[in-house]
Design a protein around this motif. Structure first.
Motif, PDB file in Angstrom:
ATOM      1  N   PRO A  51       0.702  -1.336   0.072  1.00 55.56           N
ATOM      2  CA  PRO A  51      -0.045   0.109   0.101  1.00 55.56           C
ATOM      3  C   PRO A  51       0.895   1.241  -0.013  1.00 55.56           C
ATOM      4  O   PRO A  51       1.719   1.375   0.758  1.00 55.56           O
ATOM      5  CB  PRO A  51      -0.872  -0.050   1.473  1.00 55.56           C
ATOM      6  N   ASP A  52       0.468   2.138  -0.837  1.00 55.94           N
ATOM      7  CA  ASP A  52       1.291   3.337  -0.953  1.00 55.94           C
ATOM      8  C   ASP A  52       1.397   4.209   0.580  1.00 55.94           C
ATOM      9  O   ASP A  52       2.422   4.601   0.777  1.00 55.94           O
ATOM     10  CB  ASP A  52       0.559   4.451  -1.861  1.00 55.94           C
ATOM     11  N   GLY A  53       0.411   4.353   1.190  1.00 62.15           N
ATOM     12  CA  GLY A  53       0.319   5.395   2.399  1.00 62.15           C
ATOM     13  C   GLY A  53       0.771   4.650   3.799  1.00 62.15           C
ATOM     14  O   GLY A  53       1.072   5.325   4.477  1.00 62.15           O
ATOM     15  N   SER A  54       0.772   3.323   3.511  1.00 67.39           N
ATOM     16  CA  SER A  54       0.951   2.377   4.999  1.00 67.39           C
ATOM     17  C   SER A  54       1.507   1.248   4.587  1.00 67.39           C
ATOM     18  O   SER A  54       1.271   0.201   4.913  1.00 67.39           O
ATOM     19  CB  SER A  54      -0.499   2.048   5.623  1.00 67.39           C
ATOM     20  N   ALA A  55       3.004   1.524   4.165  1.00 67.29           N
ATOM     21  CA  ALA A  55       3.921   0.368   3.714  1.00 67.29           C
ATOM     22  C   ALA A  55       4.319  -0.426   5.255  1.00 67.29           C
ATOM     23  O   ALA A  55       4.493  -1.535   4.919  1.00 67.29           O
ATOM     24  CB  ALA A  55       5.014   0.711   3.022  1.00 67.29           C
ATOM     25  N   LEU A  56       4.664   0.249   6.081  1.00 69.89           N
ATOM     26  CA  LEU A  56       5.326  -0.058   7.093  1.00 69.89           C
ATOM     27  C   LEU A  56       4.222  -1.027   7.977  1.00 69.89           C
ATOM     28  O   LEU A  56       4.778  -2.274   8.106  1.00 69.89           O
ATOM     29  CB  LEU A  56       5.726   1.070   8.127  1.00 69.89           C
ATOM     30  N   PRO A  57       3.073  -0.923   8.347  1.00 71.08           N
ATOM     31  CA  PRO A  57       2.239  -1.975   8.682  1.00 71.08           C
ATOM     32  C   PRO A  57       2.230  -3.073   7.794  1.00 71.08           C
ATOM     33  O   PRO A  57       2.190  -4.113   8.229  1.00 71.08           O
ATOM     34  CB  PRO A  57       0.883  -1.344   8.939  1.00 71.08           C
ATOM     35  N   TRP A  58       1.897  -3.059   6.525  1.00 68.05           N
ATOM     36  CA  TRP A  58       2.072  -4.175   5.648  1.00 68.05           C
ATOM     37  C   TRP A  58       3.463  -4.986   5.771  1.00 68.05           C
ATOM     38  O   TRP A  58       3.314  -6.076   5.888  1.00 68.05           O
ATOM     39  CB  TRP A  58       2.010  -3.349   4.304  1.00 68.05           C
ATOM     40  N   ARG A 122       3.265  -5.686  21.734  1.00 69.59           N
ATOM     41  CA  ARG A 122       4.383  -4.992  21.127  1.00 69.59           C
ATOM     42  C   ARG A 122       4.332  -4.141  20.138  1.00 69.59           C
ATOM     43  O   ARG A 122       4.900  -3.089  19.820  1.00 69.59           O
ATOM     44  CB  ARG A 122       5.115  -6.409  20.525  1.00 69.59           C
ATOM     45  N   LEU A 123       2.925  -4.152  19.226  1.00 73.96           N
ATOM     46  CA  LEU A 123       2.831  -3.392  18.050  1.00 73.96           C
ATOM     47  C   LEU A 123       2.505  -2.024  18.747  1.00 73.96           C
ATOM     48  O   LEU A 123       3.087  -0.969  17.951  1.00 73.96           O
ATOM     49  CB  LEU A 123       1.467  -3.587  17.363  1.00 73.96           C
ATOM     50  N   VAL A 124       1.985  -1.782  19.855  1.00 70.81           N
ATOM     51  CA  VAL A 124       1.662  -0.503  20.362  1.00 70.81           C
ATOM     52  C   VAL A 124       2.881   0.129  20.866  1.00 70.81           C
ATOM     53  O   VAL A 124       2.990   1.456  21.019  1.00 70.81           O
ATOM     54  CB  VAL A 124       0.279  -0.119  20.940  1.00 70.81           C
ATOM     55  N   ALA A 125       3.525  -0.507  22.051  1.00 71.20           N
ATOM     56  CA  ALA A 125       4.500  -0.040  22.852  1.00 71.20           C
ATOM     57  C   ALA A 125       6.023  -0.167  22.237  1.00 71.20           C
ATOM     58  O   ALA A 125       6.644   0.699  22.408  1.00 71.20           O
ATOM     59  CB  ALA A 125       4.497  -0.861  24.089  1.00 71.20           C
ATOM     60  N   TRP A 126       6.320  -1.317  21.494  1.00 68.87           N
ATOM     61  CA  TRP A 126       7.496  -0.964  20.892  1.00 68.87           C
ATOM     62  C   TRP A 126       7.693  -0.647  19.438  1.00 68.87           C
ATOM     63  O   TRP A 126       8.460   0.289  18.961  1.00 68.87           O
ATOM     64  CB  TRP A 126       8.092  -2.751  20.889  1.00 68.87           C
ATOM     65  N   GLU A 127       6.688  -0.938  18.650  1.00 68.43           N
ATOM     66  CA  GLU A 127       6.532  -0.474  17.139  1.00 68.43           C
ATOM     67  C   GLU A 127       5.872   0.904  17.211  1.00 68.43           C
ATOM     68  O   GLU A 127       6.188   1.340  16.200  1.00 68.43           O
ATOM     69  CB  GLU A 127       5.937  -1.407  16.488  1.00 68.43           C
ATOM     70  N   ARG A 128       5.097   1.319  18.130  1.00 66.48           N
ATOM     71  CA  ARG A 128       4.801   2.562  18.470  1.00 66.48           C
ATOM     72  C   ARG A 128       3.669   2.799  17.226  1.00 66.48           C
ATOM     73  O   ARG A 128       3.715   4.154  16.568  1.00 66.48           O
ATOM     74  CB  ARG A 128       5.854   3.803  18.488  1.00 66.48           C
ATOM     75  N   LEU A 129       3.037   1.871  16.741  1.00 66.30           N
ATOM     76  CA  LEU A 129       2.023   2.101  15.826  1.00 66.30           C
ATOM     77  C   LEU A 129       0.509   2.643  16.410  1.00 66.30           C
ATOM     78  O   LEU A 129       0.190   2.474  17.873  1.00 66.30           O
ATOM     79  CB  LEU A 129       1.640   0.782  15.210  1.00 66.30           C
ATOM     80  N   THR A 130      -0.023   3.450  15.525  1.00 68.05           N
ATOM     81  CA  THR A 130      -1.423   3.806  16.110  1.00 68.05           C
ATOM     82  C   THR A 130      -2.490   2.713  15.946  1.00 68.05           C
ATOM     83  O   THR A 130      -2.113   1.660  15.369  1.00 68.05           O
ATOM     84  CB  THR A 130      -1.997   4.990  15.100  1.00 68.05           C
ATOM     85  N   VAL A 182      -0.673   4.747  24.245  1.00 63.69           N
ATOM     86  CA  VAL A 182      -0.935   4.630  22.676  1.00 63.69           C
ATOM     87  C   VAL A 182      -1.388   6.011  22.191  1.00 63.69           C
ATOM     88  O   VAL A 182      -2.312   6.570  22.584  1.00 63.69           O
ATOM     89  CB  VAL A 182      -2.060   3.592  22.560  1.00 63.69           C
ATOM     90  N   ARG A 183      -0.986   6.165  20.926  1.00 66.87           N
ATOM     91  CA  ARG A 183      -1.289   7.313  20.178  1.00 66.87           C
ATOM     92  C   ARG A 183      -2.820   6.720  19.339  1.00 66.87           C
ATOM     93  O   ARG A 183      -2.389   5.654  18.470  1.00 66.87           O
ATOM     94  CB  ARG A 183      -0.411   7.855  19.397  1.00 66.87           C
ATOM     95  N   HIS A 184      -3.554   7.431  19.351  1.00 67.00           N
ATOM     96  CA  HIS A 184      -4.903   6.966  18.660  1.00 67.00           C
ATOM     97  C   HIS A 184      -4.952   7.846  17.111  1.00 67.00           C
ATOM     98  O   HIS A 184      -5.795   7.239  16.453  1.00 67.00           O
ATOM     99  CB  HIS A 184      -6.334   7.138  19.534  1.00 67.00           C
ATOM    100  N   ALA A 185      -4.005   8.683  17.068  1.00 65.09           N
ATOM    101  CA  ALA A 185      -4.055   9.508  15.855  1.00 65.09           C
ATOM    102  C   ALA A 185      -3.109   9.482  14.982  1.00 65.09           C
ATOM    103  O   ALA A 185      -2.309   8.114  15.250  1.00 65.09           O
ATOM    104  CB  ALA A 185      -4.214  10.834  16.225  1.00 65.09           C
ATOM    105  N   GLY A 186      -2.538  10.316  14.380  1.00 63.11           N
ATOM    106  CA  GLY A 186      -1.119  10.121  13.495  1.00 63.11           C
ATOM    107  C   GLY A 186      -0.179  10.332  14.332  1.00 63.11           C
ATOM    108  O   GLY A 186      -0.060  10.358  15.440  1.00 63.11           O
TER     109      GLY A 186
END
Length: 188
Positions: A51-58, A122-130, A182-186
């Protein structure tokens, strides 16, 4: 071909470090390079699916699948080792160093959690994903992921309490795992 090569090069340069850290938190150091290489091999082969805008989660989703395959392979290897060891006349030495748990309360509590809870945290605390990004990694809706995150945090707090009680200490939760971490936005 040149635009595909440029697209892949950009993807690799932007996200290699993040994917490396994601994998390094989940496997022993000697396996990280192989897993990361497999992730980017999949990315190269499926470049049109990134995906163009969200390559990292992919990429994290791909890494998660590669790690699952590695885990299955390791389990099969261990089963084979045990089967061979049980045959008469065979001597096999199994290295248990990778299974030694940390003595710290948080590590003990974290490792007592189910695999799914550990991955969510891990996804929210270590990878810091929304929430949206982490939900995409697991192929879930934001709402489903948020509910699973809340439950995982509750179970972690319970495990921290149990580990602290066993050690006679007051429980504490790392700020990144508390409900405000956890950040819920960008990003930002």
């Amino acid at each position: 071909m040149d635009s595909a090569k440029e697209q892949f090069t950009g993807l690799y340069e932007r996200h290699h470090g993040d994917v490396w850290r994601y994998v390094a938190r989940r496997v022993i150091a000697s396996d990280v390079g192989d897993v990361v290489a497999e992730v980017f091999l999949v990315a190269w082969r499926r470049l049109g699916d990134v995906p163009d805008g969200s390559a990292l989660p992919w990429l994290y989703g791909v890494a998660r699948l590669v790690l699952a395959n590695e885990s299955r392979g390791r389990r099969r290897w261990q089963e084979l080792t045990l089967r061979v060891a049980s045959e008469p006349g065979q001597v096999v030495v199994v290295d248990h160093a990778d299974g030694v748990a940390s003595q710290r309360d948080v590590a003990v509590a974290f490792h007592r959690l189910p695999v799914g809870d550990r991955e969510i945290l891990r996804l929210v605390a270590w990878e810091r994903l929304t929430l949206v990004e982490a939900a995409a990694v697991l192929g879930q809706s934001r709402t489903t992921f948020a509910m699973r995150l809340m439950r995982a945090r509750r179970r972690l707090r319970a495990q921290l309490g149990a580990a602290s009680d066993e050690a006679g200490r007051t429980p504490s939760v790392a700020p990144s795992l508390s409900s405000g971490g956890v950040r819920h936005a960008g990003r930002g």
